[in-house]
Design a protein around this motif. Structure first.
Motif, PDB file in Angstrom:
ATOM      1  N   PHE A   1      -3.265   5.659  -4.976  1.00 53.38           N
ATOM      2  CA  PHE A   1      -3.723   5.858  -3.598  1.00 53.38           C
ATOM      3  C   PHE A   1      -4.441   4.617  -3.075  1.00 53.38           C
ATOM      4  N   GLU A   2      -5.105   3.884  -3.958  1.00 60.85           N
ATOM      5  CA  GLU A   2      -5.728   2.627  -3.535  1.00 60.85           C
ATOM      6  C   GLU A   2      -4.669   1.630  -3.076  1.00 60.85           C
ATOM      7  N   ILE A   3      -3.517   1.632  -3.765  1.00 55.17           N
ATOM      8  CA  ILE A   3      -2.403   0.768  -3.361  1.00 55.17           C
ATOM      9  C   ILE A   3      -1.954   1.133  -1.943  1.00 55.17           C
ATOM     10  N   LEU A   4      -1.819   2.432  -1.681  1.00 51.83           N
ATOM     11  CA  LEU A   4      -1.401   2.869  -0.350  1.00 51.83           C
ATOM     12  C   LEU A   4      -2.464   2.531   0.697  1.00 51.83           C
ATOM     13  N   ASP A   5      -3.740   2.688   0.333  1.00 55.80           N
ATOM     14  CA  ASP A   5      -4.813   2.344   1.277  1.00 55.80           C
ATOM     15  C   ASP A   5      -4.732   0.882   1.694  1.00 55.80           C
ATOM     16  N   LYS A   6      -4.309   0.023   0.761  1.00 54.15           N
ATOM     17  CA  LYS A   6      -4.311  -1.416   1.018  1.00 54.15           C
ATOM     18  C   LYS A   6      -2.965  -1.962   1.503  1.00 54.15           C
ATOM     19  N   SER A   7      -1.870  -1.260   1.221  1.00 57.72           N
ATOM     20  CA  SER A   7      -0.562  -1.865   1.548  1.00 57.72           C
ATOM     21  C   SER A   7       0.517  -0.845   1.897  1.00 57.72           C
ATOM     22  N   ALA A   8       0.137   0.275   2.479  1.00 58.84           N
ATOM     23  CA  ALA A   8       1.165   1.214   2.946  1.00 58.84           C
ATOM     24  C   ALA A   8       1.969   0.567   4.070  1.00 58.84           C
ATOM     25  N   PRO A   9       3.204   0.990   4.289  1.00 60.65           N
ATOM     26  CA  PRO A   9       3.986   0.463   5.414  1.00 60.65           C
ATOM     27  C   PRO A   9       3.217   0.604   6.727  1.00 60.65           C
ATOM     28  N   ASN A  10       3.473  -0.307   7.653  1.00 56.19           N
ATOM     29  CA  ASN A  10       2.719  -0.346   8.900  1.00 56.19           C
ATOM     30  C   ASN A  10       2.915   0.888   9.774  1.00 56.19           C
ATOM     31  N   ASN A  11       3.998   1.619   9.574  1.00 49.61           N
ATOM     32  CA  ASN A  11       4.249   2.805  10.393  1.00 49.61           C
ATOM     33  C   ASN A  11       3.874   4.095   9.660  1.00 49.61           C
ATOM     34  N   MET A  12       3.045   3.979   8.617  1.00 46.57           N
ATOM     35  CA  MET A  12       2.701   5.129   7.784  1.00 46.57           C
ATOM     36  C   MET A  12       1.190   5.325   7.712  1.00 46.57           C
ATOM     37  N   ILE A  13       0.757   6.588   7.834  1.00 47.03           N
ATOM     38  CA  ILE A  13      -0.642   6.959   7.627  1.00 47.03           C
ATOM     39  C   ILE A  13      -0.680   8.000   6.509  1.00 47.03           C
ATOM     40  N   CYS A  14      -1.459   7.720   5.467  1.00 47.69           N
ATOM     41  CA  CYS A  14      -1.519   8.617   4.316  1.00 47.69           C
ATOM     42  C   CYS A  14      -2.792   9.459   4.327  1.00 47.69           C
TER      43      CYS A  14
END
Length: 384
Positions: A35-48
């Protein structure tokens, strides 16, 4: 008296309960690290968002949701140019551009949730449905009305929990998408040679031909500093493959692989393929318990064809997984036939989808086939 489950929605890894990873140890893709990976580098059109389920204040379930804004995409994929593709793009832009996924749209398979044994999956799924409804209200308050809500990528056993003793999904359309290609490694195999010896002659010849074609290519395990140094080239190779896929709902950020390696360290493997000192391709693997999950890759298409690079990557993934004692390889969907030719088997995947507009929702059984790219392929059986 049965205690009803409650839930809590979190916006970042830093908000999660301390004991979150007691459940996520069963799936790395629901861990605090991931989840830290997603917080820092999720795709620009994505909110987790991350969802915790509670019973008597005890954490009994964990899950992930992803909101996708398809209006922010530069392209849905450029490989196929036909009337059906145009219709799909039109429908998505007009009626389905805001999608709420309970699950992980960047992966294939059941990476939506983990529940403790103290609750039933039916209870857990029913509570996640309530959390999804709250998320829709949350996005509406932000001016982002959710058009489509989907629970994705469940096998036949898991999907039954969605309708058992519950009418929460009665207005949802149950769909089946391209299968997850899974390679199950026989326990008696200890080396790549065991795999080669099990192939029938046609596919042994294919293996030998691919390996011969790849002569002159150097495969190298890349470390964090290598990934950082080659980041531009890596992204160009990835983006070329992604851009030419039949359908996309997101594109990775340039720093995604760097962040992955920084956080997951040895659980994230990055292999570069070099010709005359130049990076011409790469693939990535993630250790997830006793399974290996294949992740994103990239390559120079002209060299890929000449050197059979993609097929060689698949053989390399098989060899690594056998040599390291893993039980299975999750090859995911796409490129079904070539994955089948190296030994992966299709596992049918299901999901539920609902449109926020009741009139459109009644037409989803007719509309949905237009949104899912159809793939005609022949399953192969390379083993004796």
């Amino acid at each position: 008296m049965k205690t009803a489950l409650s839930y809590q929605i979190y916006e970042s890894k830093s908000q999660l309960p301390e004991n979150w990873d007691e459940l996520s140890c069963k799936n790395i893709f629901l861990s605090k690290e991931y989840f830290e990976i997603l917080d820092k580098s999720a795709p620009n059109n994505m909110i987790c968002h991350y969802i915790g389920l509670f019973k008597d204040q005890n954490l009994v379930g964990i899950a992930i949701s992803q909101f996708l804004d398809l209006n922010k995409l530069e392209s849905f994929g450029e490989r196929d140019r036909c009337m059906k593709t145009s219709a799909r793009k039109f429908i998505l832009k007009r009626f389905a551009s805001h999608v709420l996924v309970i699950g992980n749209n960047m992966l294939t398979g059941q990476n939506s949730f983990v529940f403790s044994e103290s609750i039933s999956k039916t209870e857990g799924v029913k509570t996640l449905k309530k959390a999804a409804n709250e998320l829709k209200l949350k996005f509406k308050s932000m001016g982002k009305k959710v058009h489509i809500t989907t629970f994705k990528d469940y096998d036949k056993n898991d999907i039954e929990n969605f309708t058992k003793e519950s009418d929460s999904f009665k207005n949802n359309y149950r769909y089946s998408v391209q299968p997850n290609m899974i390679f199950t490694i026989p326990f008696q195999w200890k080396s790549e040679q065991d795999y080669i010896s099990s192939l029938i002659k046609k596919y042994r010849d294919q293996y030998k031909r691919a390996r011969k074609k790849a002569e002159g290519i150097e495969k190298r395990k890349l470390h964090l500093e290598d990934i950082i140094t080659l980041e531009d080239t890596i992204y160009d190779l990835y983006h070329h493959v992604a851009q030419n896929a039949p359908f996309n709902t997101f594109f990775l950020t340039k720093n995604h692989f760097r962040i992955f390696k920084e956080i997951l360290k040895d659980n994230f493997l990055f292999y570069g393929y070099f010709l005359d000192g130049k990076l011409i391709g790469f693939n990535t693997l993630i250790k997830n318990g006793d399974s290996i999950d294949t992740y994103f890759l990239g390559y120079d298409d002209s060299i890929q064809r000449e050197k059979m690079l993609y097929l060689n990557m698949l053989y390399d993934m098989v060899a690594y997984s056998i040599n390291k004692g893993f039980k299975s390889i999750i090859f995911s969907r796409t490129a079904l036939e070539i994955k089948s030719s190296v030994g992966a088997k299709p596992v049918e995947m299901f999901g539920y989808v609902q449109h926020s507009n009741n009139h459109i929702n009644k037409q989803v059984p007719r509309i949905f086939p237009l949104l899912e790219p159809q793939t005609i392929w022949q399953e192969r059986n390379p083993f004796k």
